[in-house]
Design a protein around this motif. Structure first.
Motif, PDB file in Angstrom:
ATOM      1  N   VAL A  69      25.986 -55.800 -22.857  1.00 55.51           N
ATOM      2  CA  VAL A  69      26.192 -54.631 -22.009  1.00 55.51           C
ATOM      3  C   VAL A  69      24.919 -53.796 -21.993  1.00 55.51           C
ATOM      4  O   VAL A  69      23.941 -54.103 -22.668  1.00 55.51           O
ATOM      5  CB  VAL A  69      27.383 -53.796 -22.513  1.00 55.51           C
ATOM      6  N   ASN A  70      24.932 -52.721 -21.224  1.00 57.34           N
ATOM      7  CA  ASN A  70      23.809 -51.803 -21.211  1.00 57.34           C
ATOM      8  C   ASN A  70      23.913 -50.817 -22.372  1.00 57.34           C
ATOM      9  O   ASN A  70      24.964 -50.682 -23.005  1.00 57.34           O
ATOM     10  CB  ASN A  70      23.760 -51.070 -19.872  1.00 57.34           C
ATOM     11  N   ALA A  71      22.808 -50.157 -22.679  1.00 62.20           N
ATOM     12  CA  ALA A  71      22.734 -49.300 -23.866  1.00 62.20           C
ATOM     13  C   ALA A  71      23.764 -48.178 -23.815  1.00 62.20           C
ATOM     14  O   ALA A  71      23.995 -47.565 -22.767  1.00 62.20           O
ATOM     15  CB  ALA A  71      21.331 -48.720 -23.989  1.00 62.20           C
ATOM     16  N   VAL A  72      24.368 -47.936 -24.972  1.00 63.45           N
ATOM     17  CA  VAL A  72      25.368 -46.867 -25.089  1.00 63.45           C
ATOM     18  C   VAL A  72      24.758 -45.537 -24.657  1.00 63.45           C
ATOM     19  O   VAL A  72      23.620 -45.206 -24.997  1.00 63.45           O
ATOM     20  CB  VAL A  72      25.875 -46.774 -26.542  1.00 63.45           C
ATOM     21  N   GLY A  73      25.538 -44.774 -23.889  1.00 61.55           N
ATOM     22  CA  GLY A  73      25.080 -43.477 -23.432  1.00 61.55           C
ATOM     23  C   GLY A  73      24.504 -43.476 -22.044  1.00 61.55           C
ATOM     24  O   GLY A  73      24.259 -42.406 -21.469  1.00 61.55           O
ATOM     25  N   THR A  74      24.301 -44.659 -21.459  1.00 61.71           N
ATOM     26  CA  THR A  74      23.797 -44.741 -20.093  1.00 61.71           C
ATOM     27  C   THR A  74      24.970 -44.851 -19.120  1.00 61.71           C
ATOM     28  O   THR A  74      26.072 -45.264 -19.491  1.00 61.71           O
ATOM     29  CB  THR A  74      22.878 -45.955 -19.912  1.00 61.71           C
ATOM     30  N   ALA A  75      24.716 -44.515 -17.874  1.00 64.50           N
ATOM     31  CA  ALA A  75      25.757 -44.622 -16.853  1.00 64.50           C
ATOM     32  C   ALA A  75      26.188 -46.070 -16.680  1.00 64.50           C
ATOM     33  O   ALA A  75      27.382 -46.355 -16.474  1.00 64.50           O
ATOM     34  CB  ALA A  75      25.252 -44.044 -15.531  1.00 64.50           C
ATOM     35  N   ASP A  76      25.237 -47.000 -16.766  1.00 58.46           N
ATOM     36  CA  ASP A  76      25.581 -48.418 -16.629  1.00 58.46           C
ATOM     37  C   ASP A  76      26.472 -48.879 -17.780  1.00 58.46           C
ATOM     38  O   ASP A  76      27.370 -49.707 -17.580  1.00 58.46           O
ATOM     39  CB  ASP A  76      24.309 -49.266 -16.573  1.00 58.46           C
TER      40      ASP A  76
END
Length: 271
Positions: A69-76
Motif C-alpha cells: 500500500v501507500n505510506a501511512v498518513g497519505t491520501a493514497d
C-alpha cells in the motif's frame, strides 16, 4: 506459493514485485517461481494511476498476491486501506514505516500478515518496536530510500550498520527479514555475492525486481545437501553426548553450533 520452513511456518527466500498499474503482468509474476509476489501500489505507480491500480490490485487478490500500500498518513494510503475492507491479500507491505504506530494503523484496517519496510533514519531508530509490533511477519529493508535519506551510496559499507540493526531487531522479534532488491539486473555475479553476504549477516531472503533474479537468490538461501548432512551430524553428535559438549571430526560442538544446525534444518522442515 513455494517457500521454506522456519520455526514451522513458510518463509520467503524471495519476493517479486509487480506494478499495480500493469495487471497484464500479474499472472506472469505469479508463475515466475518466487516464494511471494507483491502487487505494488506505491513506487511503481504514478500519482495519476493510483485509483486504477488500486482497483486492479484488489480484484486480483485471489490468494496469490501480497499488496504494498501507500505510506501511512497519505491520501493514497487512506484509499488503499478502505479498499482492503473484505479483501484477502496474502500479506500487506507498509512502506516508509517510521514507528509501530504506522504498523498498528494498517493492522486496524486488515488482519493480513504485515511487512513494514524500514527505509529511513527514523524507521531504523524505531526498528526494534516495528519488528516486534503485533501482526508483523517480517521486515523489508528499503535500502535505496534509506540511502537517499542519509545522503549515502548503496555500497556495502554505508548500509552495513542498518543491516546489522535490522538483523538484530528481527531476530529478537522472531520475524523474517528481506533485503533490498539488487538494482542491476544484468549483474548476476554481484547479485549472488551480495546475497551471500546478507545471508551471512542473518537475512532470511531478498526482494527481487525481475524474474531472472529469483533462481540465484533461491540458490543462496536454500541449504545444500552437504549443509543439511552436516547439520544432521551435528545434532546426532550432540544427542549422543546426552546434550552436553561433544566432538565431531575433532572439533568441539557447543550450543551456538547446535542452534545454527537447527536453523539449517528448519529451512527444509527437518528440525
Amino acid at each position: 506459493m513455494s517457500g521454506h520452513l522456519i520455526r514451522g511456518v513458510m518463509a520467503y527466500r524471495s519476493l517479486l514485485f509487480v506494478p499495480g498499474s500493469r495487471p497484464d503482468r500479474f499472472d506472469k509474476a505469479a508463475g515466475a517461481g518466487a516464494d511471494a509476489v507483491c502487487i505494488d501500489l506505491e513506487d511503481a505507480v504514478p500519482p495519476d494511476g493510483k485509483d486504477a491500480a488500486r482497483g486492479a490490485a484488489i480484484t486480483a487478490l485471489d490468494g496469490r498476491f501480497g499488496l504494498r500500500v501507500n505510506a501511512v498518513g497519505t491520501a493514497d494510503s487512506e484509499g488503499d486501506l478502505a479498499a482492503l475492507n473484505g479483501a484477502k491479500p496474502v500479506f500487506v507491505m507498509i512502506p516508509k514505516a517510521a514507528s509501530a504506530a504506522d504498523v498498528n494503523a494498517v493492522r486496524a484496517a486488515c488482519d493480513a500478515p504485515l511487512w513494514p519496510i524500514v527505509e529511513s533514519a527514523e524507521g531504523l531508530y524505531a526498528a526494534w518496536d516495528i519488528a516486534a509490533a503485533p501482526g508483523v511477519k517480517g521486515v523489508l529493508f528499503g535500502g535505496a530510500d534509506y540511502a537517499a535519506d542519509l545522503g549515502c551510496t548503496m555500497a556495502w559499507e554505508p548500509l552495513f550498520h542498518a543491516r546489522g540493526v535490522l538483523t538484530a531487531a528481527c531476530a529478537r522479534a522472531g520475524v523474517e527479514l528481506l533485503d533490498v532488491p539488487h538494482l542491476d539486473i544484468a549483474d548476476e555475479a554481484d547479485l549472488i555475492a551480495s546475497t551471500q553476504r546478507i545471508k551471512a549477516m542473518g537475512f532470511t531472503g531478498r526482494a527481487c525486481i525481475h524474474p531472472s533474479q529469483i533462481a540465484p537468490v533461491h540458490a543462496v538461501f536454500t541449504p545444500t545437501e552437504a549443509e543439511i548432512a552436516r547439520a544432521r551430524r551435528v545434532l546426532d553428535a550432540f544427542e549422543a553426548a546426552g546434550g552436553g559438549a561433544a566432538l565431531l571430526d575433532g572439533k568441539l560442538i557447543e550450543k551456538p553450533l547446535i542452534r545454527a544446525a537447527m536453523r539449517t534444518l528448519e529451512h527444509v522442515g527437518d528440525a
